[in-house]
Design an enzyme around this catalytic site. Structure first.
Site, PDB file in Angstrom:
ATOM      1  N   SER A   1      14.106  11.593  35.124  1.00  0.00           N
ATOM      2  CA  SER A   1      13.450  12.570  34.243  1.00  0.00           C
ATOM      3  C   SER A   1      13.174  13.850  35.026  1.00  0.00           C
ATOM      4  O   SER A   1      12.508  13.800  36.059  1.00  0.00           O
ATOM      5  CB  SER A   1      12.112  12.024  33.750  1.00  0.00           C
TER       6      SER A   1
ATOM      7  N   GLU B   1       9.014  17.233  37.056  1.00  0.00           N
ATOM      8  CA  GLU B   1       8.564  16.034  37.771  1.00  0.00           C
ATOM      9  C   GLU B   1       9.293  15.975  39.128  1.00  0.00           C
ATOM     10  O   GLU B   1       8.754  15.504  40.118  1.00  0.00           O
ATOM     11  CB  GLU B   1       8.923  14.804  36.926  1.00  0.00           C
TER      12      GLU B   1
ATOM     13  N   ARG C   1       2.203  10.247  36.735  1.00  0.00           N
ATOM     14  CA  ARG C   1       3.231  10.761  37.669  1.00  0.00           C
ATOM     15  C   ARG C   1       2.594  11.668  38.724  1.00  0.00           C
ATOM     16  O   ARG C   1       3.127  12.717  39.093  1.00  0.00           O
ATOM     17  CB  ARG C   1       4.323  11.545  36.930  1.00  0.00           C
TER      18      ARG C   1
HETATM   19  P1  FAD Z   1      12.569  11.068  47.535  1.00  0.00           P
HETATM   20  O1  FAD Z   1      13.304  11.697  46.426  1.00  0.00           O
HETATM   21  O2  FAD Z   1      13.275  10.878  48.831  1.00  0.00           O
HETATM   22  O3  FAD Z   1      11.221  11.873  47.792  1.00  0.00           O
HETATM   23  C1  FAD Z   1      10.398  12.221  46.723  1.00  0.00           C
HETATM   24  C2  FAD Z   1       9.173  12.975  47.275  1.00  0.00           C
HETATM   25  O4  FAD Z   1       8.389  12.118  48.089  1.00  0.00           O
HETATM   26  C3  FAD Z   1       9.575  14.143  48.188  1.00  0.00           C
HETATM   27  O5  FAD Z   1       8.640  15.168  48.004  1.00  0.00           O
HETATM   28  C4  FAD Z   1       9.467  13.552  49.607  1.00  0.00           C
HETATM   29  O6  FAD Z   1       9.165  14.541  50.553  1.00  0.00           O
HETATM   30  C5  FAD Z   1       8.321  12.576  49.448  1.00  0.00           C
HETATM   31  N1  FAD Z   1       8.432  11.359  50.285  1.00  0.00           N
HETATM   32  C6  FAD Z   1       9.420  10.425  50.228  1.00  0.00           C
HETATM   33  N2  FAD Z   1       9.134   9.409  51.070  1.00  0.00           N
HETATM   34  C7  FAD Z   1       7.962   9.724  51.692  1.00  0.00           C
HETATM   35  C8  FAD Z   1       7.144   9.074  52.688  1.00  0.00           C
HETATM   36  N3  FAD Z   1       7.466   7.887  53.226  1.00  0.00           N
HETATM   37  N4  FAD Z   1       6.013   9.697  53.093  1.00  0.00           N
HETATM   38  C9  FAD Z   1       5.668  10.897  52.563  1.00  0.00           C
HETATM   39  N5  FAD Z   1       6.390  11.563  51.640  1.00  0.00           N
HETATM   40  C10 FAD Z   1       7.518  10.967  51.205  1.00  0.00           C
HETATM   41  N6  FAD Z   1      10.537   7.597  38.581  1.00  0.00           N
HETATM   42  C11 FAD Z   1       9.566   6.956  37.887  1.00  0.00           C
HETATM   43  O7  FAD Z   1       8.374   7.155  38.142  1.00  0.00           O
HETATM   44  N7  FAD Z   1       9.886   6.079  36.882  1.00  0.00           N
HETATM   45  C12 FAD Z   1      11.163   5.803  36.550  1.00  0.00           C
HETATM   46  O8  FAD Z   1      11.406   5.012  35.661  1.00  0.00           O
HETATM   47  C13 FAD Z   1      12.203   6.487  37.256  1.00  0.00           C
HETATM   48  N8  FAD Z   1      13.493   6.287  36.941  1.00  0.00           N
HETATM   49  C14 FAD Z   1      14.466   6.968  37.600  1.00  0.00           C
HETATM   50  C15 FAD Z   1      15.812   6.750  37.221  1.00  0.00           C
HETATM   51  C16 FAD Z   1      16.817   7.420  37.868  1.00  0.00           C
HETATM   52  C17 FAD Z   1      18.268   7.188  37.445  1.00  0.00           C
HETATM   53  C18 FAD Z   1      16.520   8.302  38.938  1.00  0.00           C
HETATM   54  C19 FAD Z   1      17.618   9.012  39.684  1.00  0.00           C
HETATM   55  C20 FAD Z   1      15.197   8.535  39.307  1.00  0.00           C
HETATM   56  C21 FAD Z   1      14.162   7.868  38.638  1.00  0.00           C
HETATM   57  N9  FAD Z   1      12.820   8.065  38.966  1.00  0.00           N
HETATM   58  C22 FAD Z   1      11.833   7.385  38.301  1.00  0.00           C
HETATM   59  C23 FAD Z   1      12.459   9.016  40.018  1.00  0.00           C
HETATM   60  C24 FAD Z   1      12.509   8.405  41.465  1.00  0.00           C
HETATM   61  O9  FAD Z   1      13.372   7.307  41.508  1.00  0.00           O
HETATM   62  C25 FAD Z   1      11.134   7.956  41.960  1.00  0.00           C
HETATM   63  O10 FAD Z   1      10.235   9.031  41.948  1.00  0.00           O
HETATM   64  C26 FAD Z   1      11.202   7.367  43.378  1.00  0.00           C
HETATM   65  O11 FAD Z   1       9.950   6.819  43.735  1.00  0.00           O
HETATM   66  C27 FAD Z   1      11.611   8.386  44.431  1.00  0.00           C
HETATM   67  O12 FAD Z   1      11.845   7.689  45.633  1.00  0.00           O
HETATM   68  P2  FAD Z   1      12.736   8.313  46.800  1.00  0.00           P
HETATM   69  O13 FAD Z   1      12.588   7.419  47.996  1.00  0.00           O
HETATM   70  O14 FAD Z   1      14.098   8.559  46.344  1.00  0.00           O
HETATM   71  O15 FAD Z   1      11.957   9.677  47.050  1.00  0.00           O
HETATM   72  P1  NAP Z   2      11.562   5.953  25.580  1.00  0.00           P
HETATM   73  O1  NAP Z   2      11.342   4.480  25.466  1.00  0.00           O
HETATM   74  O2  NAP Z   2      12.691   6.583  24.846  1.00  0.00           O
HETATM   75  O3  NAP Z   2      10.215   6.692  25.184  1.00  0.00           O
HETATM   76  C1  NAP Z   2      10.150   8.117  25.303  1.00  0.00           C
HETATM   77  C2  NAP Z   2       8.847   8.485  25.969  1.00  0.00           C
HETATM   78  O4  NAP Z   2       7.793   8.056  25.136  1.00  0.00           O
HETATM   79  C3  NAP Z   2       8.683   7.808  27.294  1.00  0.00           C
HETATM   80  O5  NAP Z   2       8.929   8.740  28.289  1.00  0.00           O
HETATM   81  C4  NAP Z   2       7.278   7.257  27.296  1.00  0.00           C
HETATM   82  O6  NAP Z   2       6.389   7.917  28.165  1.00  0.00           O
HETATM   83  C5  NAP Z   2       6.771   7.462  25.889  1.00  0.00           C
HETATM   84  N1  NAP Z   2       6.443   6.135  25.309  1.00  0.00           N
HETATM   85  C6  NAP Z   2       7.273   5.286  24.690  1.00  0.00           C
HETATM   86  N2  NAP Z   2       6.598   4.201  24.269  1.00  0.00           N
HETATM   87  C7  NAP Z   2       5.324   4.377  24.634  1.00  0.00           C
HETATM   88  C8  NAP Z   2       4.138   3.600  24.501  1.00  0.00           C
HETATM   89  N3  NAP Z   2       4.135   2.409  23.848  1.00  0.00           N
HETATM   90  N4  NAP Z   2       2.993   4.075  25.024  1.00  0.00           N
HETATM   91  C9  NAP Z   2       2.973   5.241  25.663  1.00  0.00           C
HETATM   92  N5  NAP Z   2       4.061   6.032  25.829  1.00  0.00           N
HETATM   93  C10 NAP Z   2       5.214   5.608  25.328  1.00  0.00           C
HETATM   94  O7  NAP Z   2      11.661   6.356  27.135  1.00  0.00           O
HETATM   95  P2  NAP Z   2      12.886   6.336  28.125  1.00  0.00           P
HETATM   96  O8  NAP Z   2      13.265   7.715  28.434  1.00  0.00           O
HETATM   97  O9  NAP Z   2      13.935   5.379  27.665  1.00  0.00           O
HETATM   98  O10 NAP Z   2      12.185   5.732  29.424  1.00  0.00           O
HETATM   99  C11 NAP Z   2      11.664   4.437  29.399  1.00  0.00           C
HETATM  100  C12 NAP Z   2      10.626   4.292  30.493  1.00  0.00           C
HETATM  101  O11 NAP Z   2      11.239   4.498  31.771  1.00  0.00           O
HETATM  102  C13 NAP Z   2       9.487   5.318  30.381  1.00  0.00           C
HETATM  103  O12 NAP Z   2       8.302   4.701  30.783  1.00  0.00           O
HETATM  104  C14 NAP Z   2       9.899   6.387  31.349  1.00  0.00           C
HETATM  105  O13 NAP Z   2       8.800   7.070  31.930  1.00  0.00           O
HETATM  106  C15 NAP Z   2      10.644   5.590  32.425  1.00  0.00           C
HETATM  107  N6  NAP Z   2      11.684   6.435  33.065  1.00  0.00           N
HETATM  108  C16 NAP Z   2      11.276   7.339  33.983  1.00  0.00           C
HETATM  109  C17 NAP Z   2      12.195   8.143  34.627  1.00  0.00           C
HETATM  110  C18 NAP Z   2      11.748   9.117  35.678  1.00  0.00           C
HETATM  111  O14 NAP Z   2      12.585   9.658  36.375  1.00  0.00           O
HETATM  112  N7  NAP Z   2      10.474   9.361  35.807  1.00  0.00           N
HETATM  113  C19 NAP Z   2      13.552   8.036  34.311  1.00  0.00           C
HETATM  114  C20 NAP Z   2      13.921   7.117  33.339  1.00  0.00           C
HETATM  115  C21 NAP Z   2      12.986   6.312  32.717  1.00  0.00           C
HETATM  116  P3  NAP Z   2       6.227   7.578  29.741  1.00  0.00           P
HETATM  117  O15 NAP Z   2       7.351   8.276  30.406  1.00  0.00           O
HETATM  118  O16 NAP Z   2       4.914   8.161  30.032  1.00  0.00           O
HETATM  119  O17 NAP Z   2       6.282   6.106  29.937  1.00  0.00           O
END
Ligand code: FAD
Ligand code: NAP
Length: 339
Positions: free
Chosen positions: A239, A335, A164
């Site tokens: 998250s 995050e 991340r």
């Molecule tokens: P924004 O929220 O608009 O911006 C995020 C950051 O990036 C800010 O600091 C902004 O200034 C900067 N930024 C945005 N666009 C640019 C650009 N073009 N150039 C320079 N800087 C920029 N994330 C995960 O990694 N994995 C997931 O599974 C995941 N699941 C999610 C589920 C839900 C329900 C939600 C709400 C969020 C989730 N996220 C997840 C987080 C998020 O969706 C991601 O981080 C996504 O990439 C953010 O995109 P955005 O365009 O909305 O960014």
């Molecule tokens: P989950 O399956 O309940 O698992 C909980 C956590 O354990 C996850 O966050 C994941 O880490 C870790 N994990 C599970 N299985 C793993 C494996 N085989 N190897 C390494 N790490 C493992 O997770 P969840 O909350 O439902 O999310 C599922 C996936 O979607 C995850 O990858 C999570 O990161 C992603 N997600 C991200 C966001 C966001 O906003 N960033 C929001 C929703 C879901 P990791 O997070 O490192 O994968």
């Protein structure tokens, strides 16, 4: 490129917080970016770049210029029998891109289905889910250096992707605007990844010849819908905290008290602990105070039930961090980008 004044940010953040920005503009091209850099408002105001606003927490009105990136377009810039190099405008919607790729039978990002936001923001924190991160398919990106207007390319190594994390969340934070991203996707012999428990469980009775990129995407979407709140219904930014990665010595100490603690091996002998488990064990899952709280199915997601306040969400995050620190001696790191 038009600069507007006093614009609501309500449709521009998935937490659904009702703040506004003093100035606002939308960017549709690199030319717009260049024009923006020469504008008086840009020179005299702090700025905040936004894609879909799904990884931010606003805590007040923004007394500056919000720059919304709307650069669109998809272009195949190279192709052979087995792979394709696809250049995508930063303003394209990530999930729509995944769907578009599935239709074309391009593999590599199916595990990243249903992640909200834009393509340009995806490398910012090296989006990841279900065992895949964007760095696995990332070729390069184009970005404008805000200090001198130069347009430069960053390759995979130069982005310094981590968990991340990328250089744009570290030393280059707020120093570049990303205008496009190029991914290398497979056309055949896709590297299917069903290693995550939830996915492996979905496919446990399915013959491997019947598992393809579309089946993985469908499964990811189904799992995500069953446990994650839809931001259109309940405000959230996914998250809120990263999963902490701790030393094995500290892990063994916690394990001696909590033998059911979930854990995954990380690099260099470190151990990754799901932050959701830590928060849940501290009793926060389903917590609600007024309009804000912790989601009842996923403790890592802080929520705005409607009409909430960004500062209250930030304060709740602080309380959660404090209790996890006291109980486990682990520092949770947000995050979400807090403004
Ligand atoms: P924004 O929220 O608009 O911006 C995020 C950051 O990036 C800010 O600091 C902004 O200034 C900067 N930024 C945005 N666009 C640019 C650009 N073009 N150039 C320079 N800087 C920029 N994330 C995960 O990694 N994995 C997931 O599974 C995941 N699941 C999610 C589920 C839900 C329900 C939600 C709400 C969020 C989730 N996220 C997840 C987080 C998020 O969706 C991601 O981080 C996504 O990439 C953010 O995109 P955005 O365009 O909305 O960014
Ligand atoms: P989950 O399956 O309940 O698992 C909980 C956590 O354990 C996850 O966050 C994941 O880490 C870790 N994990 C599970 N299985 C793993 C494996 N085989 N190897 C390494 N790490 C493992 O997770 P969840 O909350 O439902 O999310 C599922 C996936 O979607 C995850 O990858 C999570 O990161 C992603 N997600 C991200 C966001 C966001 O906003 N960033 C929001 C929703 C879901 P990791 O997070 O490192 O994968």
């Amino acid at each position: 490129m038009e600069i507007q004044e006093n614009v609501s940010l309500l449709p521009l953040n998935t937490f659904g917080l009702d703040y506004k920005t003093r100035f606002y503009c939308e960017i549709h091209s690199i030319e717009d970016l260049k024009e923006l850099r020469n504008s008086l408002v840009w020179r005299n105001q702090p700025s905040l770049v936004l894609g879909g606003g799904s990884n931010i927490l606003l805590t007040q009105d923004f007394e500056g210029l919000v720059v919304k990136i709307n650069i669109l377009g998809k272009e195949i810039i190279q192709e052979d029998k087995s792979s394709v190099l696809l250049k995508i405008g930063a303003g394209e919607n990530w999930h729509e891109l995944v769907f578009w790729c599935l239709k074309k039978k391009y593999g590599g990002i199916e595990n990243l289905s249903l992640i909200p936001g834009t393509v340009g923001a995806a490398p910012m924190q090296n989006i990841g889910a279900y065992g895949v991160e964007i760095r696995d398919v990332f070729q390069s990106l184009t970005a404008m250096d805000l200090s001198n207007g130069e347009i430069r390319e960053f390759n995979n190594q130069q982005c310094k992707f981590g968990y991340r994390y990328s250089v744009f969340k570290g030393p280059l934070k707020n120093k570049y605007i990303i205008s496009d991203v190029t991914l290398r996707l497979t056309k055949k012999d896709h590297h299917l990844n069903t290693s995550y428990y939830a996915l492996a469980d979905k496919f446990k009775d399915v013959e491997s010849k019947n598992i393809d990129i579309k089946a993985i995407s469908d499964a990811v979407i189904e799992i995500r819908k069953s446990k994650l709140p839809d931001p259109v219904i309940i405000g959230n930014s996914g998250s809120f905290f990263k999963n902490p990665i701790i030393e094995s010595k500290k892990f063994n100490h916690i394990l001696s008290k909590y033998e059911n603690i979930p854990n995954y091996p990380a690099d260099n002998g470190f151990v990754k602990i799901p932050a959701a488990w830590l928060i849940d064990t501290c009793g926060w899952k389903g917590f609600r105070e007024g309009n804000i709280g912790v989601h009842d199915k996923q403790a890592l997601v802080l929520v705005n039930h409607g009409g909430g306040d960004g500062t209250a969400i930030k304060n709740l995050a602080l309380l959660i961090r404090k209790s996890v620190k006291e109980k486990f001696d682990i520092d949770l790191e947000p995050e979400v980008n807090i403004y």
